[in-house]
Write an enzyme that holds these catalytic residues in place. Sequence first.
Site, mmCIF file in Angstrom:
data_model
loop_
_atom_site.group_PDB
_atom_site.id
_atom_site.type_symbol
_atom_site.label_atom_id
_atom_site.label_comp_id
_atom_site.label_asym_id
_atom_site.label_seq_id
_atom_site.Cartn_x
_atom_site.Cartn_y
_atom_site.Cartn_z
ATOM 1 N N ASP A 1 0.785 -1.153 0.017
ATOM 2 C CA ASP A 1 0.227 0.060 -0.137
ATOM 3 C C ASP A 1 1.020 1.287 0.073
ATOM 4 O O ASP A 1 0.236 2.510 0.604
ATOM 5 C CB ASP A 1 -0.937 -0.028 1.001
ATOM 6 C CG ASP A 1 0.039 -0.072 2.556
ATOM 7 O OD1 ASP A 1 0.979 -0.681 2.618
ATOM 8 O OD2 ASP A 1 -0.810 0.496 3.533
ATOM 9 N N LYS B 1 -6.585 -0.595 6.376
ATOM 10 C CA LYS B 1 -5.694 -0.380 7.162
ATOM 11 C C LYS B 1 -5.462 1.348 7.269
ATOM 12 O O LYS B 1 -5.752 2.016 6.455
ATOM 13 C CB LYS B 1 -4.468 -0.812 6.835
ATOM 14 C CG LYS B 1 -3.047 -0.793 7.747
ATOM 15 C CD LYS B 1 -1.839 -0.732 7.052
ATOM 16 C CE LYS B 1 -1.563 0.733 6.567
ATOM 17 N NZ LYS B 1 0.069 0.887 6.220
ATOM 18 N N GLU C 1 -3.105 0.358 13.447
ATOM 19 C CA GLU C 1 -1.792 0.483 13.275
ATOM 20 C C GLU C 1 -1.186 1.660 13.797
ATOM 21 O O GLU C 1 -1.035 2.721 13.275
ATOM 22 C CB GLU C 1 -1.171 0.565 11.709
ATOM 23 C CG GLU C 1 0.185 0.620 11.550
ATOM 24 C CD GLU C 1 0.917 0.651 10.227
ATOM 25 O OE1 GLU C 1 2.171 0.755 9.965
ATOM 26 O OE2 GLU C 1 -0.173 0.731 9.254
ATOM 27 N N GLU D 1 2.048 3.027 14.810
ATOM 28 C CA GLU D 1 3.401 2.779 14.873
ATOM 29 C C GLU D 1 4.179 3.781 15.570
ATOM 30 O O GLU D 1 3.987 4.802 15.541
ATOM 31 C CB GLU D 1 3.900 2.772 13.402
ATOM 32 C CG GLU D 1 5.369 2.510 13.221
ATOM 33 C CD GLU D 1 5.842 2.578 11.606
ATOM 34 O OE1 GLU D 1 7.088 2.291 11.578
ATOM 35 O OE2 GLU D 1 5.040 2.990 10.694
ATOM 36 N N LYS E 1 -1.867 -3.854 14.226
ATOM 37 C CA LYS E 1 -0.478 -3.982 13.506
ATOM 38 C C LYS E 1 0.368 -3.054 14.259
ATOM 39 O O LYS E 1 0.554 -1.872 13.960
ATOM 40 C CB LYS E 1 -0.613 -3.572 11.914
ATOM 41 C CG LYS E 1 0.723 -3.382 11.157
ATOM 42 C CD LYS E 1 0.332 -3.063 9.639
ATOM 43 C CE LYS E 1 1.845 -3.168 9.004
ATOM 44 N NZ LYS E 1 1.539 -2.661 7.528
ATOM 45 N N SER F 1 2.995 -8.314 8.894
ATOM 46 C CA SER F 1 2.346 -7.098 8.032
ATOM 47 C C SER F 1 3.317 -6.538 7.493
ATOM 48 O O SER F 1 3.508 -5.185 7.833
ATOM 49 C CB SER F 1 1.013 -6.493 8.537
ATOM 50 O OG SER F 1 0.471 -5.685 7.331
ATOM 51 N N TYR G 1 4.452 7.834 4.673
ATOM 52 C CA TYR G 1 3.866 7.310 3.362
ATOM 53 C C TYR G 1 2.475 7.569 2.957
ATOM 54 O O TYR G 1 1.766 8.367 3.860
ATOM 55 C CB TYR G 1 4.198 5.774 2.959
ATOM 56 C CG TYR G 1 3.352 4.687 3.873
ATOM 57 C CD1 TYR G 1 2.511 4.216 3.547
ATOM 58 C CD2 TYR G 1 3.907 4.642 5.197
ATOM 59 C CE1 TYR G 1 1.995 3.139 4.336
ATOM 60 C CE2 TYR G 1 3.480 3.801 5.876
ATOM 61 C CZ TYR G 1 2.333 2.962 5.571
ATOM 62 O OH TYR G 1 1.843 2.171 6.321
#
Length: 392
Positions: free
Chosen positions: A34, A147, A216, A218, A258, A329, A392
């Site tokens: 992605d 996601k 997610e 992170e 995730k 993932s 991203y």
Amino acid sequence: MTHQSPTLSEAQKRELHETALRIVSPGKGILAADESVGSLAKRLAQVGVENTEENRRQYRQILFSADDRINGCIGGVIFFHETLYQHTDNGIAFVKMIRDRGILVGIKVDKGVVPLAGTCGETTTQGLDGLSDRCAQYKKDGAVFAKWRCVLKISDTNPSKLAITENANVLARYSSICQQVRSQYYKACLYMFVMHLYCFNNLSFLGQHGIVPIIEPEILPDGDHDLKRSQYITEKVLTAVYKAMSDHHVYLEGTLLKPNMVTSGHSCPTKYSPEEVAMATVTALRRTVPPAVTGVAFLSGGQSEEEASVHLNAINNCPLAKPWILTFSFGRALQASALRAWRGHKENEKAATEQFIKKAEANSLACQGKYTGGDNNYVEAGQRSYGSCHAY
């Protein structure tokens, strides 16, 4: 008495849970394909390939055209919007190509990180506006899970309480929207069932409601923090995330997490063993993540391909009780070798696909605790794919 909020139907819950289970079936993980146009541009530049739509399509085709060996390794593929509507050289839609192999299609639905006012360089993630309509369209176009990525940083003062709370609530709101988005459609289908008896023979049509959210949060590995601080921050962040999930009435059995593995900062002078990383990671999860969560699919966090596989294997062999499926993932940790093998040349496509298959097989073993490819120099054995403040 607190107000009883509307709930998902039993059929909706069952579908969400079954979808989540299929994605992380034993030995299977997720290919994160992605990357945005800008993010993929950086990776293509590293191997001397121009960032054009055709080159991006060709590269994704290399991954998606892998043979049946990946069917037992990959349970889901996360698409970027552009990729969801692309086709192979022969005109076959990528979505059809993936679904025909029994692999589920997911979609990145956030619109990237933006500065969070009132903080010292921290961020939140945008994209909630219009998310319900986007999810409905993506579901119609073949996606069954989504996601959303939030990003936090570790420093002497960060992450701040504001950043932790804001990002937790954004993740919870996204999750709730994903799961509930088809509720009105569900009522319409029931109406059609009553009014048109021919729907009786197509009950699967009635069950297509809701999207499984991958959550997610992170925590970037920028900095020189040690393993202990990484574990502490990970616990604080995940505690806030699941508090927000409860507040927003998210159905946990129909979600996947995730997270980052608990590792030290990339500039930390102390190097920790896979077993130490595994113990810190599993301990953090045990203290914060409800057993109701169907699965945990770790991101690679810029580790080398080998490092990510070795850590995942150690996590699954950790002696602590683990009530969730623990898998992967990965984006760069599944693709780096394939990208280097390809370098934009048609004659290298087969070799690039083989590299992807090799990494998928390695991580399939790692999520079962059966990977034996690592050695004492696992960090140096592969090339790290990490970029500072990755976005991203």
